[in-house]
Design a protein around this motif. Structure first.
Motif, PDB file in Angstrom:
ATOM      1  N   LEU A  72      19.095  44.818  10.351  1.00 14.13           N
ATOM      2  CA  LEU A  72      20.291  45.223  10.974  1.00 14.13           C
ATOM      3  C   LEU A  72      20.087  45.480  12.608  1.00 14.13           C
ATOM      4  O   LEU A  72      21.012  44.747  13.390  1.00 14.13           O
ATOM      5  CB  LEU A  72      20.671  46.703  10.564  1.00 14.13           C
ATOM      6  CG  LEU A  72      21.315  46.670   9.037  1.00 14.13           C
ATOM      7  CD1 LEU A  72      21.742  47.950   8.591  1.00 14.13           C
ATOM      8  CD2 LEU A  72      22.296  45.593   8.835  1.00 14.13           C
ATOM      9  N   PHE A  73      18.917  45.878  13.074  1.00 16.42           N
ATOM     10  CA  PHE A  73      18.798  46.077  14.380  1.00 16.42           C
ATOM     11  C   PHE A  73      18.644  44.470  14.915  1.00 16.42           C
ATOM     12  O   PHE A  73      19.107  44.260  16.113  1.00 16.42           O
ATOM     13  CB  PHE A  73      17.423  46.646  14.633  1.00 16.42           C
ATOM     14  CG  PHE A  73      17.466  48.257  14.806  1.00 16.42           C
ATOM     15  CD1 PHE A  73      18.030  48.652  15.999  1.00 16.42           C
ATOM     16  CD2 PHE A  73      17.438  48.965  13.683  1.00 16.42           C
ATOM     17  CE1 PHE A  73      18.194  50.125  16.069  1.00 16.42           C
ATOM     18  CE2 PHE A  73      17.553  50.535  13.769  1.00 16.42           C
ATOM     19  CZ  PHE A  73      17.920  51.020  14.972  1.00 16.42           C
ATOM     20  N   GLY A  74      18.042  43.617  14.098  1.00 10.59           N
ATOM     21  CA  GLY A  74      17.900  42.259  14.537  1.00 10.59           C
ATOM     22  C   GLY A  74      19.427  41.638  14.978  1.00 10.59           C
ATOM     23  O   GLY A  74      19.546  40.553  16.013  1.00 10.59           O
ATOM     24  N   SER A  75      20.211  42.012  14.045  1.00 12.05           N
ATOM     25  CA  SER A  75      21.700  41.368  14.089  1.00 12.05           C
ATOM     26  C   SER A  75      22.336  41.967  15.366  1.00 12.05           C
ATOM     27  O   SER A  75      23.270  41.491  15.757  1.00 12.05           O
ATOM     28  CB  SER A  75      22.447  41.800  12.832  1.00 12.05           C
ATOM     29  OG  SER A  75      22.739  42.942  12.737  1.00 12.05           O
ATOM     30  N   LEU A  76      21.830  42.998  15.944  1.00  9.34           N
ATOM     31  CA  LEU A  76      22.402  43.691  17.097  1.00  9.34           C
ATOM     32  C   LEU A  76      21.572  43.582  18.307  1.00  9.34           C
ATOM     33  O   LEU A  76      22.013  43.786  19.511  1.00  9.34           O
ATOM     34  CB  LEU A  76      22.347  45.269  16.911  1.00  9.34           C
ATOM     35  CG  LEU A  76      23.471  45.729  15.748  1.00  9.34           C
ATOM     36  CD1 LEU A  76      23.393  47.306  15.664  1.00  9.34           C
ATOM     37  CD2 LEU A  76      24.905  45.398  16.377  1.00  9.34           C
ATOM     38  N   GLY A  77      20.625  42.362  18.346  1.00  9.93           N
ATOM     39  CA  GLY A  77      20.134  42.052  19.512  1.00  9.93           C
ATOM     40  C   GLY A  77      18.557  42.233  19.517  1.00  9.93           C
ATOM     41  O   GLY A  77      17.819  41.798  20.530  1.00  9.93           O
ATOM     42  N   VAL A  78      18.045  42.979  18.833  1.00  8.86           N
ATOM     43  CA  VAL A  78      16.569  43.031  18.849  1.00  8.86           C
ATOM     44  C   VAL A  78      15.665  41.828  18.381  1.00  8.86           C
ATOM     45  O   VAL A  78      16.119  41.330  17.515  1.00  8.86           O
ATOM     46  CB  VAL A  78      16.182  44.284  17.791  1.00  8.86           C
ATOM     47  CG1 VAL A  78      14.752  44.501  17.670  1.00  8.86           C
ATOM     48  CG2 VAL A  78      16.689  45.648  18.305  1.00  8.86           C
TER      49      VAL A  78
END
Length: 352
Positions: A72-78
């Motif tokens: 989920l963090f990856g999908s937000l730019g991480v």
């Protein structure tokens, strides 16, 4: 179908940028609150004794929960993950978690921070599961000072052996983080560099910070990076080089004789809050937007109460959008105004 639609709507709004214009790019994940050291600046043994209550296993995030949140963090730019502790290598089967995290398409880089004592026995397995970078915390090469700064736990030779094993396994260049305190270990900085110059190792000197509530920090214990730069340049000429990426915390210098580089992390004397893109996830699943935060968002309870991906994305995104943290830039005024009842999160919960 409704959840999928909500997720698309959230992601369609773009990656979150906080109130000071900083994107969410790095996530530091604490996988273990326990440690096999008792460093005075992090977990002083007088307070973290044998009867201290650490988290029980069911209170920590499971590997499946960590991977779900990382996606989920990856999908937000991480794009970058760093696994920390406590001591992360105390977490059983950590290499399996790394293998799972490398399968997240958005994640471009995974690193590990460790005290190095257990690194020799795990280095090959960590590399085989996709780890490529490791940072070892090592404050001194003096055995007596090492014992003092580790709280009397661990052995210096084990850490040095761990560094050698990491290099042999392909986890290089190894970064070494040394927290420098005036009158404690500042006289040994040149010894550290002498030991590792010419090796695939980058030593980084960190100004002693007032992380947590227990390390008895005072401004006069800080050795400003500019002082260390002058001391090192007098021994080995060196020159500054460009950062690897926007928001890199360490100022980089390269030795003129080609024997490697050294870094300086100057959170006290030269705060870098303005480009900070790092979020932190504690071992029990709280989301913190600053190393010096006093409260976090409880994602574990949301996970375990049935929150959908859309729910979690909205919580994470909304928290980052409201972020205004810049503690290091406001250190003096915030320390003076602090409510004694409002405690900062401890570093062993969320790593450095």
């Amino acid at each position: 179908m409704q959840q999928a639609s909500n997720v698309r709507d959230i992601l369609g709004a773009g990656n979150p940028v906080d109130r000071l214009g900083r994107p969410l790019h790095d996530l530091r994940i604490s996988v273990m609150d326990r440690c096999n050291f008792r460093c005075p600046y992090c977990m002083p043994k007088e307070q973290f004794h044998e009867h201290y209550r650490f988290l029980k296993s069911q209170e920590r995030l499971s590997f499946d929960e960590i991977v779900r949140l990382a996606r989920l963090f990856g999908s937000l730019g991480v794009r970058k993950l760093r696994l920390t502790g406590g001591e992360p290598l105390l977490r059983a089967n950590l290499a399996d978690l790394i293998g799972d995290l490398t399968g997240i398409p958005e994640i471009e880089d995974i690193a590990l921070t460790t005290n190095g004592v257990l690194l020799a026995q795990h280095a090959v397995d960590l590399h085989a599961n996709g780890l490529r970078r490791v940072t070892v915390s090592l404050d001194t090469l003096d055995k007596d000072i090492f014992a003092r700064m580790s709280g009397g736990f661990g052995a210096l030779e084990q850490v040095l052996h761990g560094i050698d094993a990491a290099i042999a396994a392909g986890l290089s260049p190894v970064k070494i983080n040394a927290v420098i305190e005036r009158g404690i270990n500042d006289h040994g900085t040149l010894d550290l560099l002498e030991r590792f110059r010419g090796m695939p190792v980058i030593v980084r000197f960190i100004e002693f910070m007032d992380v947590g509530n227990r390390n008895e920090w005072r401004p006069d214990t800080v050795v400003p990076s500019r002082e260390l730069v002058a001391r090192i340049k007098a021994r080995w000429p060196m020159h500054p080089i460009a950062e690897n990426y926007r928001g890199e915390v360490a100022q980089r210098w390269r030795f003129d004789d080609g024997m490697g580089e050294v870094g300086f992390i100057s959170s006290v004397s030269q705060p870098f809050c303005g480009t900070c893109s790092r979020a932190r996830l504690s071992s029990e699943g709280k989301f913190y937007t600053c190393l010096f935060a006093t409260h976090g968002l409880n994602l574990r309870d949301a996970l375990r109460s049935g929150a959908t991906d859309a729910d979690l994305l909205q919580m994470i995104r909304g928290t980052w959008l409201e972020r205004t943290d810049r503690y290091s830039e406001q250190r003096d005024e915030l320390r003076q105004a602090r409510n004694p009842a409002e405690q900062k999160i401890e570093m062993y919960y969320i790593g450095g």
